[in-house]
Motif scaffolding. Structure first.
Motif, PDB file in Angstrom:
ATOM      1  N   PRO A  54       0.806  -1.244   0.000  1.00  0.00           N
ATOM      2  CA  PRO A  54       0.000   0.000   0.000  1.00  0.00           C
ATOM      3  C   PRO A  54       0.829   1.279   0.000  1.00  0.00           C
ATOM      4  O   PRO A  54       0.382   2.290   0.539  1.00  0.00           O
ATOM      5  CB  PRO A  54      -0.828  -0.119   1.294  1.00  0.00           C
ATOM      6  N   ASP A  55       2.000   1.285  -0.620  1.00  0.00           N
ATOM      7  CA  ASP A  55       2.773   2.521  -0.710  1.00  0.00           C
ATOM      8  C   ASP A  55       2.072   3.481  -1.687  1.00  0.00           C
ATOM      9  O   ASP A  55       1.751   3.086  -2.809  1.00  0.00           O
ATOM     10  CB  ASP A  55       4.189   2.216  -1.197  1.00  0.00           C
ATOM     11  N   PRO A  56       1.832   4.751  -1.266  1.00  0.00           N
ATOM     12  CA  PRO A  56       1.038   5.654  -2.126  1.00  0.00           C
ATOM     13  C   PRO A  56       1.753   6.015  -3.432  1.00  0.00           C
ATOM     14  O   PRO A  56       1.093   6.267  -4.436  1.00  0.00           O
ATOM     15  CB  PRO A  56       0.804   6.887  -1.255  1.00  0.00           C
ATOM     16  N   ASP A  57       3.090   6.078  -3.432  1.00  0.00           N
ATOM     17  CA  ASP A  57       3.792   6.534  -4.634  1.00  0.00           C
ATOM     18  C   ASP A  57       4.142   5.398  -5.592  1.00  0.00           C
ATOM     19  O   ASP A  57       3.991   5.531  -6.802  1.00  0.00           O
ATOM     20  CB  ASP A  57       5.067   7.279  -4.238  1.00  0.00           C
ATOM     21  N   THR A  58       4.621   4.297  -5.052  1.00  0.00           N
ATOM     22  CA  THR A  58       5.099   3.234  -5.949  1.00  0.00           C
ATOM     23  C   THR A  58       4.226   1.982  -5.899  1.00  0.00           C
ATOM     24  O   THR A  58       4.374   1.094  -6.731  1.00  0.00           O
ATOM     25  CB  THR A  58       6.540   2.830  -5.571  1.00  0.00           C
ATOM     26  N   GLY A  59       3.327   1.907  -4.929  1.00  0.00           N
ATOM     27  CA  GLY A  59       2.485   0.712  -4.793  1.00  0.00           C
ATOM     28  C   GLY A  59       1.043   1.022  -5.134  1.00  0.00           C
ATOM     29  O   GLY A  59       0.753   1.815  -6.030  1.00  0.00           O
ATOM     30  N   ILE A  60       0.119   0.389  -4.387  1.00  0.00           N
ATOM     31  CA  ILE A  60      -1.299   0.591  -4.686  1.00  0.00           C
ATOM     32  C   ILE A  60      -1.988   1.375  -3.560  1.00  0.00           C
ATOM     33  O   ILE A  60      -3.197   1.251  -3.348  1.00  0.00           O
ATOM     34  CB  ILE A  60      -2.020  -0.759  -4.956  1.00  0.00           C
ATOM     35  N   GLY A  61      -1.201   2.205  -2.864  1.00  0.00           N
ATOM     36  CA  GLY A  61      -1.712   2.952  -1.716  1.00  0.00           C
ATOM     37  C   GLY A  61      -2.802   3.960  -2.051  1.00  0.00           C
ATOM     38  O   GLY A  61      -3.589   4.342  -1.194  1.00  0.00           O
ATOM     39  N   ARG A  62      -2.831   4.443  -3.293  1.00  0.00           N
ATOM     40  CA  ARG A  62      -3.855   5.432  -3.666  1.00  0.00           C
ATOM     41  C   ARG A  62      -5.071   4.779  -4.312  1.00  0.00           C
ATOM     42  O   ARG A  62      -5.998   5.467  -4.737  1.00  0.00           O
ATOM     43  CB  ARG A  62      -3.255   6.454  -4.631  1.00  0.00           C
ATOM     44  N   TRP A  63      -5.047   3.467  -4.421  1.00  0.00           N
ATOM     45  CA  TRP A  63      -6.170   2.777  -5.063  1.00  0.00           C
ATOM     46  C   TRP A  63      -7.379   2.749  -4.130  1.00  0.00           C
ATOM     47  O   TRP A  63      -7.248   2.676  -2.912  1.00  0.00           O
ATOM     48  CB  TRP A  63      -5.812   1.335  -5.370  1.00  0.00           C
ATOM     49  N   SER A  64      -8.562   2.766  -4.737  1.00  0.00           N
ATOM     50  CA  SER A  64      -9.770   2.493  -3.965  1.00  0.00           C
ATOM     51  C   SER A  64     -10.066   0.996  -4.104  1.00  0.00           C
ATOM     52  O   SER A  64      -9.473   0.318  -4.957  1.00  0.00           O
ATOM     53  CB  SER A  64     -10.940   3.285  -4.534  1.00  0.00           C
ATOM     54  N   GLU A  65     -10.963   0.512  -3.271  1.00  0.00           N
ATOM     55  CA  GLU A  65     -11.310  -0.905  -3.390  1.00  0.00           C
ATOM     56  C   GLU A  65     -11.916  -1.194  -4.766  1.00  0.00           C
ATOM     57  O   GLU A  65     -11.668  -2.240  -5.360  1.00  0.00           O
ATOM     58  CB  GLU A  65     -12.302  -1.313  -2.282  1.00  0.00           C
ATOM     59  N   ALA A  66     -12.677  -0.212  -5.283  1.00  0.00           N
ATOM     60  CA  ALA A  66     -13.290  -0.400  -6.605  1.00  0.00           C
ATOM     61  C   ALA A  66     -12.205  -0.551  -7.682  1.00  0.00           C
ATOM     62  O   ALA A  66     -12.350  -1.348  -8.614  1.00  0.00           O
ATOM     63  CB  ALA A  66     -14.206   0.766  -6.927  1.00  0.00           C
ATOM     64  N   ASP A  67     -11.104   0.226  -7.525  1.00  0.00           N
ATOM     65  CA  ASP A  67      -9.985   0.109  -8.479  1.00  0.00           C
ATOM     66  C   ASP A  67      -9.430  -1.315  -8.471  1.00  0.00           C
ATOM     67  O   ASP A  67      -9.164  -1.910  -9.518  1.00  0.00           O
ATOM     68  CB  ASP A  67      -8.841   1.053  -8.078  1.00  0.00           C
ATOM     69  N   PHE A  68      -9.246  -1.812  -7.243  1.00  0.00           N
ATOM     70  CA  PHE A  68      -8.649  -3.138  -7.077  1.00  0.00           C
ATOM     71  C   PHE A  68      -9.546  -4.209  -7.699  1.00  0.00           C
ATOM     72  O   PHE A  68      -9.080  -5.090  -8.426  1.00  0.00           O
ATOM     73  CB  PHE A  68      -8.446  -3.415  -5.577  1.00  0.00           C
ATOM     74  N   ILE A  69     -10.841  -4.074  -7.439  1.00  0.00           N
ATOM     75  CA  ILE A  69     -11.771  -5.075  -7.947  1.00  0.00           C
ATOM     76  C   ILE A  69     -11.862  -5.016  -9.472  1.00  0.00           C
ATOM     77  O   ILE A  69     -11.917  -6.044 -10.142  1.00  0.00           O
ATOM     78  CB  ILE A  69     -13.136  -4.922  -7.247  1.00  0.00           C
ATOM     79  N   ARG A  70     -11.771  -3.817 -10.022  1.00  0.00           N
ATOM     80  CA  ARG A  70     -11.793  -3.696 -11.483  1.00  0.00           C
ATOM     81  C   ARG A  70     -10.532  -4.348 -12.085  1.00  0.00           C
ATOM     82  O   ARG A  70     -10.590  -4.975 -13.144  1.00  0.00           O
ATOM     83  CB  ARG A  70     -11.869  -2.224 -11.891  1.00  0.00           C
ATOM     84  N   ALA A  71      -9.396  -4.195 -11.385  1.00  0.00           N
ATOM     85  CA  ALA A  71      -8.160  -4.816 -11.869  1.00  0.00           C
ATOM     86  C   ALA A  71      -8.309  -6.338 -11.923  1.00  0.00           C
ATOM     87  O   ALA A  71      -7.931  -6.978 -12.906  1.00  0.00           O
ATOM     88  CB  ALA A  71      -6.993  -4.425 -10.973  1.00  0.00           C
ATOM     89  N   LEU A  72      -8.871  -6.912 -10.861  1.00  0.00           N
ATOM     90  CA  LEU A  72      -9.027  -8.366 -10.820  1.00  0.00           C
ATOM     91  C   LEU A  72     -10.097  -8.850 -11.786  1.00  0.00           C
ATOM     92  O   LEU A  72      -9.945  -9.864 -12.453  1.00  0.00           O
ATOM     93  CB  LEU A  72      -9.419  -8.834  -9.411  1.00  0.00           C
ATOM     94  N   ARG A  73     -11.214  -8.110 -11.845  1.00  0.00           N
ATOM     95  CA  ARG A  73     -12.371  -8.572 -12.618  1.00  0.00           C
ATOM     96  C   ARG A  73     -12.193  -8.320 -14.109  1.00  0.00           C
ATOM     97  O   ARG A  73     -12.603  -9.119 -14.930  1.00  0.00           O
ATOM     98  CB  ARG A  73     -13.631  -7.868 -12.097  1.00  0.00           C
TER      99      ARG A  73
END
Lengths: 302, 153
Positions: A70-89
């Motif tokens: 969850p690093d905001p600059d280099t990881g997925i720290g700025r993602w919302s849960e919806a972003d994450f689910i869209r990535a998987l789905r």
């Protein structure tokens, strides 16, 4: 405050951390079963867990896995849960770009909503690590992600796993674990020249697998698959890596066993075995890839 | 007395005739690769057989010690099966066997140690220790295959 409301309030306060813990634990179990850390950690070079950077050599080029802490600059720290689910789905990044299918969203799209949420909760609880992503090394004609939209139209069908009511609960659990979570087909199903699965050859193995490996036929074909194994043999293999003839899994499969399959519950390993042994047997001989290095020159008159 | 001496000398002759070609000709790398694959298969065979006894699938307890002895002998010098220049052709050995030799030898040694512990457990006769130490033997097989053998399973 009435007595009933107080009890209700107490229940909510007392229960929510427990529930959150349960969800996180469930997420951790799935996270292991899905092998997220195996690809998103550059273990060979002693990389930090989940910070990415592992090279995945494929016949389409070399992909470097991204940082999913969850690093905001280099990881997925700025993602919302919806972003994450869209990535998987759907295999789409928060910026709206298509992911290359080296990220197995073709399988993760089959995860249930509950399970995707649980994985998100667990991932969000990890320690952020700052480590910039490495760009993929791809031939010029694959560098634009626009063509991936066409690829997806041809080879991706989105949507969660649908259980088959005429099959047992164990079989359905196995099918779900194999196809949605552990994404076995990503390596064990041969691909066509565009990188799509040969649907009629499911789990028949791949002579040209990832990182230059030969991936075996795991259908129960007697001659070229695992048809001579018993279901118990397979359950044992998934736990220890031992084949019925005393050989032990190696290379990537040993990683998958150590990081994922050995950490499942026995029931889940049994469910996987029940499902795999029920697959239609397909004959497909896998050509083992051996070193192509030429024989060293021998001095004459030695 | 003299007759005995002559007989002794005569008995050495066949031994010399057998050994001479072994010493004078370095083995062909292809033959080394085949030899090590056969040795590995033998290790696998004894491991699977011992495992079946340990896990109570078969009742050949009297034979367990034989399998253990074979495993000890066959794992005594695994790096010796991977000499220089046997890294081409029909082998699944990864380059790391030679390029990361120190680590490879460490793994081989750990396999040997684990087999020795298994042998001790079998001698001791405590079923729990036997099962646990057998598991460790398998772990060392898998750990080495993970980093030093190309996938084919």
């Amino acid at each position: 405050m009435s007595g009933r409301a107080a009890v209700l309030l107490w229940l909510v306060i007392a229960a929510s951390p427990v529930l959150a813990d349960d969800v996180r634990q469930h997420g951790e179990y799935l996270f292991r079963a899905a092998g997220c850390a195996t690809c998103h950690t550059d273990e060979k070079n002693h990389g930090v867990p989940l910070a990415g950077g592992r090279a995945l050599k494929t016949s389409f080029g070399t992909f470097y896995t991204p940082n999913i802490t969850p690093d905001p600059d280099t990881g997925i720290g700025r993602w919302s849960e919806a972003d994450f689910i869209r990535a998987l789905r759907e295999g789409i990044s928060p910026a709206g770009e298509h992911y290359y299918p080296a990220f197995p969203y073709t399988s993760y799209t089959r995860l249930t909503d509950t399970d995707q949420h649980a994985i998100w909760v667990y991932l969000s609880s990890r320690k952020p690590v700052q480590q910039a992503n490495k760009p993929h090394e791809l031939p010029w004609y694959l560098r634009s992600r626009a063509s991936l939209g066409i690829w997806k139209k041809m080879f991706l069908s989105t949507g969660a796993f649908q259980s088959q009511p005429d099959r047992s609960a164990a079989w359905n659990r196995g099918a779900y674990l194999v196809n949605a979570v552990a994404h076995c087909c990503e390596c064990h199903t041969p691909r066509n020249f565009l990188g799509g699965f040969k649907e009629s050859r499911q789990f028949a193995g791949n002579s040209e697998g990832v990182e230059g490996t030969a991936v075996s036929n795991i259908t129960p074909d007697k001659k070229t698959g695992i048809g001579k194994w018993s279901e118990t043999d397979l359950v044992e293999y998934l736990e220890t890596g031992a084949t019925p003839d005393g050989d032990y899994a190696g290379d990537i499969m040993a990683e998958v066993i150590d990081n994922s399959l050995a950490q499942l519950t026995k029931e889940d390993r049994r469910a996987i075995a029940a499902y795999v042994m029920s697959l239609p047997p397909l004959e497909n001989t896998i050509h083992k890839r051996t070193n192509k290095k030429p024989k060293p020159k021998k001095e004459e008159y030695e | 007395m003299k007759a005995v001496k002559t007989r002794c000398l005569l008995s050495i002759i066949p031994v010399i005739t057998i050994l001479v070609p072994l010493v004078l000709h370095a083995a062909e790398p292809e033959e080394i690769i085949k030899y090590r694959q056969n040795t590995m298969k033998a290790i696998g065979g004894h491991t699977a057989a011992a495992g079946a006894i340990v896990q109570g699938k078969v009742d050949y307890k009297n034979q367990l010690a034989d399998h253990v002895r074979a495993l000890q002998a066959l794992t005594a010098d695994i790096p010796g099966l991977f000499p220089k220049d046997s890294d081409f052709g029909d082998t699944k050995a990864k380059d790391e066997v030679w390029s990361n030799r120190a680590e490879f030898e460490k793994r081989a040694k750990s396999a040997k140690t684990n087999v020795a512990a298994f042998a001790k457990a079998v001698q001791g006769g405590n079923p729990q220790t036997i099962v646990a130490s057998f598991k460790e033997v398998g772990e060392s097989c898998k750990a080495c295959h993970k980093d030093f053998r190309k996938k084919d399973d």
